[in-house]
Every structure is written in structure tokens, then in C-alpha cells.
Design a protein around this motif. Structure first.
Motif, mmCIF file in Angstrom:
data_model
loop_
_atom_site.group_PDB
_atom_site.id
_atom_site.type_symbol
_atom_site.label_atom_id
_atom_site.label_comp_id
_atom_site.label_asym_id
_atom_site.label_seq_id
_atom_site.Cartn_x
_atom_site.Cartn_y
_atom_site.Cartn_z
ATOM 1 N N THR A 89 0.837 -1.012 -0.076
ATOM 2 C CA THR A 89 -0.113 -0.110 0.014
ATOM 3 C C THR A 89 0.896 1.177 0.027
ATOM 4 O OG1 THR A 89 -1.828 -1.210 1.084
ATOM 5 C CG2 THR A 89 -1.796 1.216 1.258
ATOM 6 N N LEU A 90 1.891 1.175 0.858
ATOM 7 C CA LEU A 90 2.789 2.359 0.934
ATOM 8 C C LEU A 90 3.489 2.479 -0.319
ATOM 9 C CD1 LEU A 90 4.306 4.632 2.347
ATOM 10 C CD2 LEU A 90 6.074 2.808 3.120
ATOM 11 N N GLY A 91 4.054 1.486 -1.131
ATOM 12 C CA GLY A 91 4.763 1.465 -2.393
ATOM 13 C C GLY A 91 3.891 2.171 -3.194
ATOM 14 N N TYR A 92 2.585 1.380 -3.528
ATOM 15 C CA TYR A 92 1.757 1.926 -4.662
ATOM 16 C C TYR A 92 1.405 3.233 -4.348
ATOM 17 C CZ TYR A 92 1.321 -3.117 -6.080
ATOM 18 O OH TYR A 92 1.773 -4.501 -6.333
ATOM 19 N N GLY A 93 1.104 3.766 -3.068
ATOM 20 C CA GLY A 93 0.672 4.992 -2.853
ATOM 21 C C GLY A 93 1.669 6.039 -3.289
ATOM 22 N N LEU A 94 3.025 5.777 -3.111
ATOM 23 C CA LEU A 94 4.020 6.681 -3.546
ATOM 24 C C LEU A 94 4.229 6.651 -5.048
ATOM 25 C CD1 LEU A 94 6.933 5.528 -1.098
ATOM 26 C CD2 LEU A 94 5.602 7.623 -1.064
#
Length: 522
Positions: A89-94
Motif C-alpha cells: 500500500t505504501l509503495g503503490y501509494g508513492l
């Protein structure tokens, strides 16, 4: 209640659709984990993030967590599953934030520069994201020793290909204008043609995929190039997504597990990028063509202003004359047929003026012409009269040759515009010569085949071979202040009349155009 439902409904709808994508694409998993050769679900998530920003983080986390629970049965255990969902979620969000800051909602795929920027963000973002996620699984002991690099390669390619192939189509479906344009693209016979060709090529390439090792993959470029060259980005987006579905389905159906599916996916990504590049170029060319048409219309408006002034001059002068006559008759107390006749003439002249305005308006809106038999002698005499004074002021010897009693089938206003352009160019060309050497000739000549040739010759510098090759291209002009649209407009008008306009190479200026005679038997 309805507003609240409309506000919050997209979030559970996104989770449900994400789980559906995850379930459909859960094919050939590595070690039973979320490592598959094609992951279109992140593409859906990125489009959702672009629309809702950081509000998309929680539903995306829920979708990732439920995907591992419902689709894969939590093979990594609950704690690792939760940590993995948080990391993704963090990676895709970035990645989503990088795209959101770099592009507005409507311009990611507008041009080639943005296309390459999008590819760069997606490729780099998915690589960093996948390294972290696979490292987490490896730390938890879920990746066999020495297989970390293979797992990163498989998961990274699956994510990158899934986003590159699927995101454009999902982007199109996410907005009402995009859906309308995509619907218009689908309901065309060409779409059925290239989809049928794609089916045939897929069967030819993968019919014996295990033995052929997809060495005939290049055949798949045929339907992609067809779709891209004819329907731009929207046709390409549809085509590459259908091809991706076909490739995954055929590989699964033929059970060709011995081939390197990730290598096949890289080939498909290259296929998609080539198609998107061609599609965007086609869209850009179409946009430039539309802008050029608009510019030509504006240029035509400026060029036709002189024609409008000339054409309205006579009826307006007549209206003034008849109006004064009516005033004089009324002062004398006269009426009857004399006064009625003057009023009828005023009505006729006002109708003539309205007709001129209407014809010019129709030309600007639709390019419509009103063809009629126009006497060649009267045509060149009228246009010559308009240029008599500027030629005299500039010391130009202007000769209008006597024309044969022939009539051309033409819209008089538009052909006058062509002659006005040519004579104005000739005037500017000869002013570079010293006084006494400035000459312009306007002449006509009957040709075989029921045609009339009109020529404008001047004593100017003439047209070189290099200039002649580009003279009728938009924005090419020998004038310091010219837009280079007058000759483009003139050629378009002449060709719309069934004729042709050209410049002859020589040591002095020669422009000629041909029109069909009103009565070919003349």
C-alpha cells in the motif's frame, strides 16, 4: 442519504473490483504466493489513487489483505500478510502520488513526453516496491534460499506489465468522456477487423507454443499497428488489453508451463509500448490537423474580409441611393408607383447584401460553395479594378489581358479570393524591383478538355525549385510577415472546384490555376 451513498460507494466498489482482478489474474503463482506473471490490479489501484488521492490508501490496504485471505488462503501467515499489505500500500501509494503530482487527471496519455514519464515512474516505482516486498517474504522464510532474484524478477515484471498494459484502458473507463470515446471506438467495423486479426495471430503464435517458444511473436504487431494507426491511443489501449488476456488465457489453456512466462510478458510490454507510442503520435497528428483546419478558417476569415467589403459595397451604395430617392420623393409629396419602385429596389439590394453575408457564413462553417456560371472576362476585370489603385501607387505596370467570352463553373467570391491572394503576392514581389521594372499580368487561356487556365505573372524574383516543393505547405512563406496560409487556402479552394493551382519555377513569378468551364462544349 443519496449523497452519502454516492460519496462512499466507490470505496467498497473498488475493493470488490480489485478482488475480482486479483482472482482472475492469479495464474501460475510462484511458491503459491502473490507472485504471478500478470498483475492488472495495481493498475486499477493507481487509477483510483489518481482520482481520490490519499483517501484510496485504506480501501487499497483492505483489498490487498482480503486478496491474500480470500484468493490465496493466507499462505504467508497473518502477520506477514498484514506487513506485506502495508508495504505494498505504501509503495503503490508513492507511485500514485508521483503520478498525481506530475499529471492532472486528464493528461497522462496526451503526448509522447508524458507517456515516457509515465513509463519511467511506473518502472522505477514497481522495481523499488517489489524489492522491498520480496525481501519481506524472503526474511519470513517464504522464498527458497537463492531464489530471491528470480522472485523479484517474476513479481516485478508481473506488476510492471500489468500496469503498463492495463492502466490506459482502465483510465479510459474511469471517466464519462473516456467511456464515450471508447464506446465509439468499439462500435466501428475496423475494431471487429483488428480484433479478429488479433485472434488469428494469437492462435498462430500460441497454437504450438511449447514447441515454438513464441518465436513468431512479432506477428502480434500487425493488429496493434492497425489499431494504433487508425484509432490512436483508444484503439491501442483496447487492443493490447485484449492481447494480454489472450496470451495469458492461451498459455494457461495450452499448459505451457515449461516456457518462461515472464519473458513472454516483457515481449508483451514492448508490444504495448510500441502501440501506445504510435497511437499517441496518431492522436497528436489528428489534433494538429484539427488546429490547422481552425487556423485556416481564421485565415480565410481575414482573407474574405476584403471580399465581403467589396461585395457589400455595391448593394450598400445602392441602398443609400434609393433611400435618398425615397426621401426626395416623400418631400415632394410624390407616391404611387415611383415610390413603390424605389422601395422594391431597396428591398432587392438589402436581400443581395444578406445573401453575400449568408454565403460567406456558410463557407466559414461548412466550406459550402455556390457554383454558378461566371464570365471569365467579368471576373478578371472586377478583380483587376480592385487592384488598379495599389498598383498605380507603387509604380507597377498592371496589364489585364482580354479574356475570351467563356464562363467557368465556380463560386465567384471564392475564386476572387484566390485571385486576390495571387495578385497581392505579385504586388509584394515586384516592389523589390526598381520602379520601371515592376510588371504584373493577369491573363486567361482556354485549354483542351473544357478547362480555363488563369495566370498571374510578375517581374519579381520568381520561385526556386526548393521553394516550389514547399510553397503550398502550411506556414511556409517568403514574406517576412506572412503566415504562409494564403496559398494553402487558395489551393484548397481551387481543388474544391475540381481544378489545380501551382507555381512554375523560373526567373520571374508565375502562378497558374485551372478551372472547369461552365459548358464544356464552349
Amino acid at each position: 442519504m443519496r449523497q452519502t451513498l454516492h460519496r462512499y460507494l466507490p470505496y467498497p466498489a473498488f475493493v470488490a473490483l480489485y478482488l475480482l482482478f486479483d482472482w482472475v489474474s492469479y495464474i501460475d503463482p510462484l511458491y503459491g504466493l502473490n507472485i504471478t506473471p500478470w498483475n492488472p490490479d495495481p493498475a486499477l489501484g493507481l487509477v483510483f489513487w489518481l482520482g481520490y488521492g490519499k483517501k484510496a490508501a485504506l480501501p487499497w490496504f483492505v483489498a490487498l489483505l482480503f486478496g491474500d485471505i480470500l484468493v490465496r488462503g493466507t499462505p504467508a501467515g497473518m502477520w506477514v500478510t498484514v506487513l506485506g499489505a502495508l508495504w505494498l500500500t505504501l509503495g503503490y501509494g508513492l507511485i500514485g502520488e508521483a503520478l498525481r503530482r506530475s499529471f492532472s487527471r486528464g493528461d497522462i496519455f496526451d503526448n509522447r513526453g508524458r507517456l515516457f514519464a509515465w513509463v519511467g515512474v511506473v518502472a522505477l516505482g514497481t522495481l523499488l516496491n517489489d524489492v522491498g516486498y520480496i525481501s519481506l517474504l524472503s526474511w519470513a522464510g517464504l522464498i527458497p534460499h537463492g531464489e530471491w532474484r528470480l522472485a523479484v524478477l517474476r513479481f516485478g515484471i508481473g506488476d510492471m506489465v500489468g500496469v503498463l498494459v492495463s492502466m490506459p484502458l482502465i483510465w479510459m473507463l474511469a471517466s464519462a468522456p473516456g467511456r464515450a470515446r471508447l464506446r465509439a471506438t468499439i462500435w466501428r467495423w475496423e475494431t471487429a477487423g483488428y480484433l479478429a486479426l488479433a485472434g488469428g495471430m494469437l492462435w498462430s503464435v500460441f497454437g504450438s507454443v511449447a514447441g515454438a517458444e513464441f518465436k513468431h511473436f512479432y506477428f502480434l504487431f500487425l493488429p496493434v499497428i492497425w489499431a494504433a494507426s487508425r484509432q490512436g491511443l483508444y484503439g491501442t489501449g483496447l487492443m493490447v488489453f485484449v492481447l494480454q488476456l489472450g496470451i495469458i488465457g492461451l498459455v494457461k489453456w495450452t499448459r505451457a508451463v515449461d516456457i518462461e512466462v515472464y519473458e513472454l510478458q516483457m515481449l508483451d510490454a514492448m508490444l504495448a509500448l510500441v502501440g501506445f507510442f504510435i497511437g499517441i503520435v496518431v492522436d497528436e497528428l489528428g489534433q494538429v490537423a484539427d488546429e490547422l483546419k481552425h487556423t485556416l478558417r481564421l485565415a480565410a476569415a481575414g482573407e474574405m474580409a476584403a471580399a465581403l467589403a467589396h461585395e457589400l459595397n455595391q448593394p450598400l451604395t445602392a441602398l443609400s441611393t434609393y433611400g435618398k430617392a425615397c426621401e426626395y420623393l416623400m418631400e415632394r409629396g410624390e407616391g404611387g408607383e415611383v415610390l413603390k419602385g424605389a422601395i422594391r429596389h431597396m428591398i432587392a439590394e438589402s436581400g443581395r447584401a444578406a445573401d453575400v453575408v449568408r454565403r460567406l457564413r456558410d463557407f466559414f462553417r461548412t466550406g459550402a460553395m455556390r457554383l454558378e456560371a461566371v464570365e471569365a472576362g467579368a471576373l478578371i476585370a472586377a478583380i483587376g479594378q480592385q487592384f488598379l489603385l495599389p498598383f498605380q501607387e507603387n509604380g507597377v505596370l498592371f496589364e489585364v489581358c482580354e479574356a475570351a467570352p467563356l464562363a467557368v463553373n465556380a463560386d465567384r467570391l471564392q475564386i476572387e479570393l484566390v485571385l486576390r491572394n495571387l495578385l497581392a503576392n505579385a504586388l509584394e514581389s515586384v516592389t523589390a524591383r526598381p520602379r520601371g521594372e515592376r510588371r504584373v499580368t493577369l491573363s486567361t487561356e482556354r485549354l483542351a478538355g473544357g478547362r480555363l487556365r488563369l495566370s498571374v505573372e510578375d517581374s519579381g524574383a520568381g520561385v526556386s525549385s526548393a521553394l516550389a516543393a514547399r510553397l503550398f505547405e502550411p506556414f511556409v512563406s517568403s514574406k517576412a510577415s506572412g503566415l504562409g496560409l494564403g496559398l494553402v487556402l487558395s489551393r484548397a479552394i481551387v481543388e474544391a472546384h475540381g481544378g489545380s493551382l501551382w507555381a512554375e519555377v523560373g526567373d520571374h513569378g508565375i502562378f497558374r490555376f485551372v478551372l472547369p468551364l461552365a459548358r464544356s462544349g464552349e
